[in-house]
Design a protein around this motif. Structure first.
Motif, PDB file in Angstrom:
ATOM      1  N   SER A  31      18.278  14.343  36.649  1.00 30.31           N
ATOM      2  CA  SER A  31      17.342  13.336  37.106  1.00 30.31           C
ATOM      3  C   SER A  31      17.399  13.144  38.597  1.00 30.31           C
ATOM      4  O   SER A  31      18.447  13.294  39.217  1.00 30.31           O
ATOM      5  CB  SER A  31      17.609  11.988  36.411  1.00 30.31           C
ATOM      6  N   ARG A  40      10.710  -0.457  39.163  1.00 26.63           N
ATOM      7  CA  ARG A  40      11.384   0.183  38.034  1.00 26.63           C
ATOM      8  C   ARG A  40      11.898   1.560  38.458  1.00 26.63           C
ATOM      9  O   ARG A  40      11.355   2.208  39.346  1.00 26.63           O
ATOM     10  CB  ARG A  40      10.420   0.330  36.841  1.00 26.63           C
ATOM     11  N   ARG A  42      12.334   5.362  38.292  1.00 29.48           N
ATOM     12  CA  ARG A  42      11.466   6.440  37.836  1.00 29.48           C
ATOM     13  C   ARG A  42      12.219   7.485  37.028  1.00 29.48           C
ATOM     14  O   ARG A  42      11.679   8.083  36.116  1.00 29.48           O
ATOM     15  CB  ARG A  42      10.790   7.085  39.047  1.00 29.48           C
ATOM     16  N   GLY A  43      13.484   7.746  37.348  1.00 30.48           N
ATOM     17  CA  GLY A  43      14.236   8.780  36.654  1.00 30.48           C
ATOM     18  C   GLY A  43      13.693  10.153  36.982  1.00 30.48           C
ATOM     19  O   GLY A  43      13.255  10.418  38.093  1.00 30.48           O
ATOM     20  N   THR A  48       4.274   9.728  35.910  1.00 28.97           N
ATOM     21  CA  THR A  48       4.416   8.429  35.267  1.00 28.97           C
ATOM     22  C   THR A  48       3.136   8.087  34.509  1.00 28.97           C
ATOM     23  O   THR A  48       2.151   8.827  34.530  1.00 28.97           O
ATOM     24  CB  THR A  48       4.723   7.335  36.299  1.00 28.97           C
ATOM     25  N   ARG A 351      10.340   2.930  27.456  1.00 28.13           N
ATOM     26  CA  ARG A 351      11.673   3.287  27.948  1.00 28.13           C
ATOM     27  C   ARG A 351      11.699   4.749  28.399  1.00 28.13           C
ATOM     28  O   ARG A 351      12.222   5.068  29.467  1.00 28.13           O
ATOM     29  CB  ARG A 351      12.689   3.036  26.833  1.00 28.13           C
ATOM     30  N   CYS A 354       9.750   5.419  31.649  1.00 26.12           N
ATOM     31  CA  CYS A 354      10.191   4.662  32.826  1.00 26.12           C
ATOM     32  C   CYS A 354       9.144   3.638  33.237  1.00 26.12           C
ATOM     33  O   CYS A 354       8.943   3.381  34.435  1.00 26.12           O
ATOM     34  CB  CYS A 354      10.511   5.602  33.990  1.00 26.12           C
TER      35      CYS A 354
END
Length: 611
Positions: A31, A40, A42-43, A48, A351, A354
Motif C-alpha cells: 500500500s 480518509r 486512501r491506502g 476511489t 471499508r 477507503c
C-alpha cells in the motif's frame, strides 16, 4: 492504470545544502498511503469511489465486474425454473436468465447512482429462494404429472409456468414495497438495534442449509462431474488463489513490462464452469456419456435454435402479477434477511473502497433503492429479488478499483447482453451436474457466512448454546415436517392457511424468529451476547447523540443533483433518505414535544383537582 493517478507518482527531493537524498521505496509494500481532502486514508486503491478511469478502462473493468457476478447469476435460474414447471427444452429458461441480467444491471445503476452511491453490484438473492420454494411447494402450485405435461399443448405449458411466475412476481412486488418504506422512513436503524449476532447466525446460515436438497438433486444427476466441479472450484478459489498468471502491460512511461494477473482469485467460478463444461463436451463427443446422461452438453441445444437473436425484456412480459397474503409474508421474511445482508455489505464496501463511514442517510437510501430494484425485478418477472453481491465487494480488495463509474459500466454491459436472446439460451446448456457442484459450494459458503458471526458471542455460555442450537435445529425440523405433511394447517380460512403454511415452510423465518425472541428475552450480558465485540467491529448500527457522521454527509454519499437546494433548506434534515438527514434532530424534536405535553397534562390534572 496507476499512471493516470497522481497519488502514485514518487518524487525525489533535494535538501537546502544541495545534497540529494532519494527516497527508497520497498516494491514489496502492498500500500501507498494518501490522506484525501475528505480526511480518509486512501491506502493502495487505484481509483476511489468518486474517481473515473479513462473510458476504455471503464469498459474493460466494468466487464470484469460483470464476469465476477456471472457465476452466481447464471446458477439462479437453474434452481427456480424447475419449480416453475418449465421444461428443460423450453426457451423460456433462457429468457428468464436474460431478464435476471437485465434487472441486475438496472438495479445496479439505481443503487450506484441514487442509493448508497457505493460501487455495489445488485444481483439475484439466494435469500429469496427458500421463500419461493415454500410458496411453490404449496398443493395448488405443485407441478402436473409427467403424463399431463407431455399431453399438454404449447400454450397450456406456457400458461402452467406463467401462472406460478405471476404469483411470485406479485409477492415480490408487494413485499418489496415494505422494504422501500423501511428505508424511506429510517426504520432500518431501529430494526438493526434488535438484530444481534445470535439472530443473524441462524437467519443467514439457514438460507444455505435449507437448500441442500436442491443442490443434492442437481449434483446427483452425475456425481462424478459434480464432485469434479467442487474440486475445481476449491482448487481455483483456495489453493491457487495466490498464484498469478504472467502477462504483459504497457504504459507510455515504462513501455512493455511483465505483469502478473490474479486470474484464479478473480474468476474461480467462471474458470470452474468453463473447465468442467469443456470436459463434458469432450466426453460427449467421445461417446463416453450415455444418450440420457445429464452431463452431456447436447441435451438442451434445441433451446439455442428456438431462442430469438434479440429479445428485449419488458415489464409484465409474463402477464399481470397476482397477489396472495401468504406468499407476500413468505417473501417478506426473505426481504428482512436481504436487508441485514445488504447493510453489512455497505460497511464492507466502504471499508474496502477507503470511503468514509456510511452515514445513516446512505444506509436508509441504500435500502430504499434496493426495495425499488426488487419491485422492478418483480414487475419484469425475473423470478427473484435483488440484493448486494458480496463477490463484487470482495473483488474490490483484489483489483484495487473502487470507481463508481466502473460499476455503472458493468451494469450497462449486463443490460446490453440481456437483450441478446441466444446469450441466455447458450448458458442454459450448461450440464446440470456442473451447476449442482457449484450449488454445493455456494450454499456452503452462504452457511459459513452466517456461522462466522459466532466469533462475536460467548460460546461457553449455556444460554447462547441453547439459543443457537434450538434456532438452527427447529429451523430445519419444522419446515421439513410440514413439507412431508401438506394440508396439515386448517384454521378455516384459505388465506390464513396459506400464510401460516408458507411461514412454517421457510427455514430462515423459523430459525430467525426463535433466535430473535429468545435472545431478546432471556437475560444475558452484552459481552455474553457478543454485542461488545460486534460494536468494536462497527457492525452494529447504533447512532448516539454524539455521532457527528449524521451532521455532515461526505460528498461521496451526496446525490448527483440538487445538492445546493438540499443543503440550503432545513426541511431535508428531517427526511431519512436525504444526504443532510440528522437523526438526532428528528429524535430531539420528538423528545421536546413529549416533554412539552407532559407538564401540560400535569397542570390540567391539578386544575381539575382544585375544582
Amino acid at each position: 492504470m496507476a499512471q493516470d493517478n497522481p497519488a502514485f507518482e514518487l518524487k525525489n527531493e533535494t535538501n537546502a545544502a544541495g545534497k540529494e537524498s532519494q527516497t527508497k521505496v520497498d516494491e514489496t509494500q502492498a500500500s501507498i498511503v494518501e490522506v484525501t481532502n475528505e480526511g480518509r486514508v486512501r491506502g493502495d486503491i487505484l481509483y476511489t469511489v468518486d474517481e473515473a478511469p479513462r473510458w476504455y478502462l471503464c469498459i474493460l473493468l466494468g466487464i470484469q465486474q460483470y464476469l465476477t457476478m456471472f457465476g452466481s447469476t447464471v446458477a439462479y435460474p437453474y434452481l427456480v425454473t424447475p419449480k416453475l414447471c418449465i421444461q428443460d427444452s423450453d426457451p423460456a429458461r433462457g429468457y428468464i436468465t436474460s431478464t435476471i441480467f437485465f434487472v441486475s444491471g438496472l438495479g445496479t445503476l439505481i443503487q450506484s447512482t441514487f442509493g448508497t452511491r457505493l460501487p455495489i453490484i445488485q444481483g439475484s438473492s439466494s435469500a429469496f429462494l427458500a421463500s419461493i420454494f415454500a410458496i411453490l411447494n404449496l398443493p395448488q402450485w405443485k407441478c402436473p404429472s409427467e403424463e399431463e405435461m407431455l399431453s399438454a399443448t404449447e400454450d397450456e405449458l406456457q400458461e402452467i409456468w406463467q401462472l406460478r411466475m405471476r404469483e411470485i412476481q406479485g409477492a415480490i412486488i408487494v413485499a418489496s414495497i415494505f422494504e422501500t418504506v423501511i428505508g424511506l422512513t429510517g426504520v432500518i436503524g431501529i430494526i438493526l438495534q434488535w438484530l444481534t449476532p445470535l439472530v443473524i447466525v441462524p437467519t443467514i446460515a439457514l438460507i444455505g442449509l435449507s437448500l441442500f436438497e436442491e443442490a443434492a438433486s442437481e449434483a446427483s444427476k452425475n456425481w462424478g462431474i459434480a464432485i469434479l466441479t467442487i474440486f475445481l472450484l476449491v482448487l481455483f478459489s483456495q489453493y491457487l488463489r495466490n498464484v498469478n498468471i504472467p502477462g504483459c502491460s504497457y504504459s507510455k512511461e515504462t513501455g512493455w513490462k511483465l505483469k502478473r494477473f490474479p486470474l484464479f482469485k478473480l474468476f474461480p467460478v467462471l474458470l470452474t464452469i468453463i473447465t468442467a463444461w469443456v470436459l463434458c463436451t469432450i466426453l460427449t463427443a467421445a461417446g463416453a456419456l450415455g444418450p440420457t446422461n445429464k452431463a452431456r452438453t447436447d441435451l438442451h441445444v434445441q433451446t439455442m435454435y428456438s431462442s430469438l437473436w434479440f429479445r428485449f425484456p419488458y415489464p409484465g412480459q409474463w402477464g399481470l402479477p397476482t397477489v396472495s397474503i401468504g406468499a407476500v409474508f413468505g417473501i417478506f421474511a426473505a426481504v428482512l434477511a436481504s436487508i441485514v445482508e445488504s447493510v453489512g455489505d455497505y460497511y464492507a464496501c466502504a471499508r474496502l473502497s477507503c470511503a468514509p463511514h456510511p452515514p445513516t442517510s446512505a444506509i436508509n437510501r441504500g435500502i430504499f433503492a434496493e426495495g425499488i430494484s426488487c419491485i422492478l425485478s418483480g414487475i419484469w418477472g425475473s423470478g427473484g429479488g435483488l440484493t448486494s453481491y458480496s463477490e463484487n465487494i470482495g473483488a474490490i480488495g483484489v483489483t484495487k478499483v473502487a470507481s463508481r463509474r466502473v460499476v455503472q459500466c458493468g451494469a450497462v454491459t449486463m443490460m446490453i447482453l440481456a437483450v441478446l436472446g441466444k446469450f441466455g439460451a447458450f448458458f442454459n446448456t450448461i450440464p446440470e451436474p456442473i451447476i449442482g457442484g457449484i450449488f454445493c459450494v455456494m450454499f456452503a459458503i452462504v452457511t459459513g457466512v452466517g456461522l462466522s458471526n459466532v466469533q462475536f458471542i460467548d460460546l461457553h455460555s449455556s444460554r447462547n448454546i441453547l439459543i443457537l442450537g434450538l434456532s438452527l435445529f427447529m429451523g430445519i425440523t419444522i419446515p421439513k415436517w410440514f413439507k412431508g405433511h401438506p394440508g396439515t394447517i386448517d384454521v378455516g380460512n384459505d388465506a390464513a392457511n396459506q400464510l401460516i403454511t408458507v411461514l412454517l415452510n421457510t427455514s430462515m423465518f423459523i430459525g430467525g424468529l426463535i433466535a430473535f425472541v429468545l435472545d431478546n428475552s432471556i437475560p444475558g450480558t452484552d459481552e455474553e451476547r457478543g454485542l461488545i465485540k460486534w460494536r468494536e467491529q462497527g457492525l452494529e448500527h447504533n447512532i448516539s447523540e454524539a455521532d457527528e457522521s449524521t451532521l455532515s454527509s461526505p460528498s461521496t454519499y451526496d446525490l448527483p443533483f440538487s445538492m445546493d437546494v438540499i443543503k440550503r433548506h432545513k426541511i431535508f434534515k428531517y427526511i431519512p433518505i436525504s444526504p443532510t438527514y440528522d437523526q438526532n434532530i428528528f429524535l430531539g424534536k420528538l423528545r421536546a414535544l413529549f416533554n412539552k405535553l407532559k407538564p401540560q397534562k400535569n397542570n390540567n390534572h391539578n386544575i381539575d383537582s382544585q375544582n
